[in-house]
Write a protein that holds these residues in place. Structure first.
Motif: not given
Length: 336
Positions: A141-148
């Protein structure tokens, strides 16, 4: 840690069971038969992550504030589910585990005091019956937020989830959402025909249609100035090269995806919704491509057709034969 999982279907059941096994205090939300089954016998998980039996607390809606919430509903149910639980979760961190492009933005709008993250799960799981989940493909599973770049809070929650299920923190999450949307082009044709993903890809005619839908999706993303994120051996560069290939050569992409799936039939989440008589999330998959194409002033005839055909099957309850699908699609393919 007190963790809430909103939605106890295939992915929600998988995360709830594995987080419980990792030692967390888990509460899930469910309704109807799912609520009754989990209350009676918990959740039983089989397949790629081994066998596990968890007995999380289960409620129709949350009554205590969790330290972390995972939203694991279908995309079309997210707004209502988040809204029903907003009093309890607004102000605590939320991870939206969902297909499509809109989930994190929906959570941020409804939960203005929460830090909101997105998770892209490549796990393939079948919700065989209430309280029963079989993982057909165990994957990260790949976790993140935004485009930075990756921030420290993303890394913190990655470590928590990674205790239960392989989880990677990624940069450019918005671009990765688009890449996952390309992968989700696998879903429509199984829902239309009743065939597994592997069977669809093995069928030469259906594989051409699937390839065309993927290529069209990449071209729409490029038209929206998307920098595709790296996911499942796909990258911005490889997808842009794929979009320029002739249709016969582009079929290498679904064929590669099929090899990674293994032999256990992958029914796809959209087909699972059809067989349960539930509304599908097709408007947030192929339908999202149609909307983005309209915004970019681009055509998206293949994805428009596949969206319409899934809705046709939803209404009629009858799958279409491959020949019937190809009759509708061939005129569009020949027009390219």
């Amino acid at each position: 840690m007190r963790i809430a999982v909103i939605g106890a279907g295939a992915l929600g059941g998988t995360f709830a069971t594995l987080l419980t096994r990792a030692g967390h205090e888990v509460t899930v939300t469910a309704r109807g038969a799912g609520l009754a089954a989990i209350r009676a016998d918990g959740i039983r998980l089989r397949g790629g992550f081994g066998e596990a039996h968890a007995r999380p607390a289960v409620l129709e809606r949350l009554v205590e504030r969790p330290e972390l919430t995972l939203v694991c509903t279908k995309a079309q149910d997210a707004e209502a589910a988040i809204g029903e639980n907003a009093v309890m979760i607004n102000g605590s961190p939320v991870i939206v585990v969902q297909n499509g492009l809109d989930g994190v933005q929906t959570a941020k709008r409804l939960l203005p005091h929460s830090e909101c993250f997105g998770a892209l799960s490549i796990i393939a799981a079948n919700y065989t019956e209430p309280g029963q989940v079989t993982v057909t493909t165990a994957a990260p599973t790949y976790l993140g937020r935004g485009d930075g770049p990756i921030d420290q809070e993303t890394r913190r929650w990655q470590r928590v989830l990674n205790e239960a299920v392989p989880t990677r923190a990624i940069e450019n999450f918005i671009g990765a959402q688009w890449t996952k949307l390309i992968v989700n082009m696998l879903n429509a044709l199984p829902a239309i025909t009743g065939l597994s993903v592997q069977q669809v890809i093995a069928h030469p005619g259906l594989r051409r249609v699937m390839t065309a839908s993927m290529r069209e999706a990449v071209r729409v993303g490029a038209g929206r100035n998307v920098r595709f994120g790296a996911l499942q051996s796909l990258s911005n560069r490889s997808l842009r090269v794929f979009a320029r290939l002739p249709l016969w050569a582009g079929q290498i992409l679904p064929l590669r995806m099929r090899r990674r799936m293994g032999a256990v039939p992958n029914r796809g989440s959209t087909l699972q919704s059809i067989t349960r008589g539930q509304r599908t999330e097709i408007d947030f998959l192929n339908g999202a491509i149609v909307r983005e194409a309209t915004a970019a002033g681009l055509p998206a005839p293949i994805n428009t057709l596949l969206t319409a055909l899934v809705h046709e099957v939803e209404r009629s309850g009858a799958f279409l034969t491959p020949a019937a699908v190809l009759t509708r699609a061939d005129v569009l393919l020949h027009a390219e």
